[in-house]
Motif scaffolding. Structure first.
Motif, PDB file in Angstrom:
ATOM      1  N   THR A 188      47.578   4.132  63.335  1.00  0.00           N
ATOM      2  CA  THR A 188      48.984   3.438  62.822  1.00  0.00           C
ATOM      3  C   THR A 188      49.650   3.763  61.646  1.00  0.00           C
ATOM      4  OG1 THR A 188      47.745   1.750  61.510  1.00  0.00           O
ATOM      5  CG2 THR A 188      47.611   1.225  63.913  1.00  0.00           C
ATOM      6  N   LEU A 208      50.180  -2.045  59.394  1.00  0.00           N
ATOM      7  CA  LEU A 208      49.391  -2.719  60.499  1.00  0.00           C
ATOM      8  C   LEU A 208      47.764  -1.951  60.643  1.00  0.00           C
ATOM      9  CD1 LEU A 208      51.822  -3.708  63.351  1.00  0.00           C
ATOM     10  CD2 LEU A 208      51.311  -5.033  61.179  1.00  0.00           C
ATOM     11  N   LEU A 251      48.153  -4.227  66.359  1.00  0.00           N
ATOM     12  CA  LEU A 251      49.320  -3.744  67.215  1.00  0.00           C
ATOM     13  C   LEU A 251      49.558  -4.680  68.452  1.00  0.00           C
ATOM     14  CD1 LEU A 251      48.017  -0.066  67.286  1.00  0.00           C
ATOM     15  CD2 LEU A 251      50.069  -0.952  66.160  1.00  0.00           C
ATOM     16  N   GLU A 252      50.857  -4.518  68.805  1.00  0.00           N
ATOM     17  CA  GLU A 252      51.117  -5.323  70.060  1.00  0.00           C
ATOM     18  C   GLU A 252      51.701  -4.492  71.004  1.00  0.00           C
ATOM     19  OE1 GLU A 252      54.353  -8.061  69.030  1.00  0.00           O
ATOM     20  OE2 GLU A 252      53.224  -9.335  67.304  1.00  0.00           O
ATOM     21  N   LEU A 253      50.854  -4.152  71.866  1.00  0.00           N
ATOM     22  CA  LEU A 253      51.088  -3.161  72.999  1.00  0.00           C
ATOM     23  C   LEU A 253      50.927  -3.781  74.245  1.00  0.00           C
ATOM     24  CD1 LEU A 253      48.248  -0.581  72.064  1.00  0.00           C
ATOM     25  CD2 LEU A 253      50.716  -0.665  71.368  1.00  0.00           C
ATOM     26  N   GLU A 255      57.886   5.391  71.057  1.00  0.00           N
ATOM     27  CA  GLU A 255      57.284   4.408  70.072  1.00  0.00           C
ATOM     28  C   GLU A 255      55.671   4.860  70.217  1.00  0.00           C
ATOM     29  OE1 GLU A 255      57.728   0.300  71.288  1.00  0.00           O
ATOM     30  OE2 GLU A 255      59.819   0.642  71.828  1.00  0.00           O
ATOM     31  N   HIS A 256      55.346   5.441  71.225  1.00  0.00           N
ATOM     32  CA  HIS A 256      53.827   5.783  71.182  1.00  0.00           C
ATOM     33  C   HIS A 256      53.661   7.385  71.717  1.00  0.00           C
ATOM     34  CE1 HIS A 256      53.045   1.741  70.788  1.00  0.00           C
ATOM     35  NE2 HIS A 256      54.051   1.455  71.602  1.00  0.00           N
ATOM     36  N   TRP A 269      57.067   7.137  61.349  1.00  0.00           N
ATOM     37  CA  TRP A 269      56.959   5.828  60.860  1.00  0.00           C
ATOM     38  C   TRP A 269      58.155   5.366  60.230  1.00  0.00           C
ATOM     39  CZ3 TRP A 269      51.600   7.507  61.174  1.00  0.00           C
ATOM     40  CH2 TRP A 269      50.830   7.069  62.198  1.00  0.00           C
ATOM     41  N   ASN A 329      55.333  -0.700  64.517  1.00  0.00           N
ATOM     42  CA  ASN A 329      54.201  -1.041  65.664  1.00  0.00           C
ATOM     43  C   ASN A 329      54.070   0.227  66.534  1.00  0.00           C
ATOM     44  OD1 ASN A 329      52.843  -3.332  66.776  1.00  0.00           O
ATOM     45  ND2 ASN A 329      54.235  -2.595  68.831  1.00  0.00           N
ATOM     46  N   LYS A 330      54.569   1.275  65.933  1.00  0.00           N
ATOM     47  CA  LYS A 330      54.455   2.662  66.488  1.00  0.00           C
ATOM     48  C   LYS A 330      53.191   3.271  66.561  1.00  0.00           C
ATOM     49  CE  LYS A 330      57.917   5.638  66.474  1.00  0.00           C
ATOM     50  NZ  LYS A 330      59.075   6.549  65.719  1.00  0.00           N
ATOM     51  N   THR A 331      52.730   4.168  67.372  1.00  0.00           N
ATOM     52  CA  THR A 331      51.363   4.779  67.227  1.00  0.00           C
ATOM     53  C   THR A 331      51.274   6.263  67.400  1.00  0.00           C
ATOM     54  OG1 THR A 331      50.723   4.615  69.586  1.00  0.00           O
ATOM     55  CG2 THR A 331      50.197   2.817  67.919  1.00  0.00           C
TER      56      THR A 331
END
Length: 280
Positions: A81, A94, A99-101, A194-195, A219, A235-237
């Motif tokens: 993160t 975070l 995380l909100e996935l 985002e991911h 990020w 919230n990116k990974t």
């Protein structure tokens, strides 16, 4: 189980009974079978011992209870993160558990052959060295040109050649992997990715003077700073050290990013790809 997904104006069928794991299996008993980055200690497992109990049935224990020791960033497939590059006490840094996935994310799988840094006009900090191999903006532009932004919530990048030796690779000074240019990561941000999932051990160069340039760009954290801002993309990974089997063809999928609820900036992970059947 088959589910129907509406993405924009297009519908897809996804069979969740047939997923493809992109995670490297981590063998705790044989360090020579483990991938390794940056000279980290190997991942280890030992049976728990307490008050006469031993957690190993081969040693007379009633059950197996093993204590695991590993470095999530260096011992195998992992997801990180924004907390990887930011002070942990900042509320915007975070952890994995925060995380909100979504359960399934639209995903493009592409394959790219790293090029010599001298063959691109892209930039990097610190400056390229003569032996650097990179993924450039132009390569990403060409490979992702046919995908609308709505299909690029996640992107998986497989580097070529793609040998199963990646599952046991030791990345060090003698085996320096490719990495992304600044311009390549800026392009991913422009497309709204985002991911990001890579079969490389890091988005950045192995020895980069500690700058982690591409991580900061991804990020949107100011370079040289360890504090996210209101403009940071929290919230990116980034998932690194994955392995994408050659049986998987480049194309459009849906991805499930499976990670434990660790209060940490990174954790072992298991990205899963599912075929996306487009309905006419």
């Amino acid at each position: 189980m088959k589910i129907s997904i509406t993405l924009g104006e297009q519908q897809y069928n996804v069979n969740t009974d047939f997923g493809h794991s992109l995670a490297i299996a981590l063998d705790f008993d044989r360090s020579e079978n483990q991938p390794n980055h940056f000279g980290a200690a190997p991942a280890l497992a030992k049976p728990m011992q307490a008050s006469g109990f031993i957690g190993d049935t081969t040693q007379g224990g009633s059950c197996n209870v093993f204590e695991l020791s590993f470095n999530p960033h260096c011992n195998g497939t992992h997801t990180e993160t924004i907390g990887h590059i930011c002070d942990q006490d900042n509320a915007l840094a975070l952890s994995i558990s925060a995380l909100e996935l979504p359960p399934l994310m639209p995903c493009a799988l592409i394959s790219l052959t790293p090029i010599k840094a001298s063959d691109t006009t892209d930039q990097y900090s610190p400056s390229f060295s003569v032996h650097d191999k990179v993924i450039s903006r132009q390569q990403l532009e060409q490979s992702l040109a046919t995908y609308p932004d709505i299909q690029l919530q996640s992107v998986v990048v497989r580097t070529l050649p793609n040998s199963a030796d990646k599952c046991q690779a030791n990345y060090n000074q003698a085996n320096q992997p490719a990495f992304f240019t600044r311009d390549a990561v800026l392009y991913l941000n422009e497309r709204g990715v985002e991911h990001l999932v890579l079969d490389l051990p890091s988005l950045d160069r192995l020895n980069d003077d500690g700058l982690l340039t591409c991580h900061h760009i991804f990020w949107q954290v100011k370079e040289g700073v360890h504090q996210p801002s209101s403009n940071s993309l929290i919230n990116k990974t980034i998932t690194e050290m994955a392995y994408i089997n050659n049986s998987l063809h480049d194309g459009f999928y849906f991805m499930s990013l499976q990670i434990p609820a660790f209060v940490n900036d990174a954790a072992p992970s298991r990205p899963m790809l599912y075929q996306a059947e487009r309905l006419s």
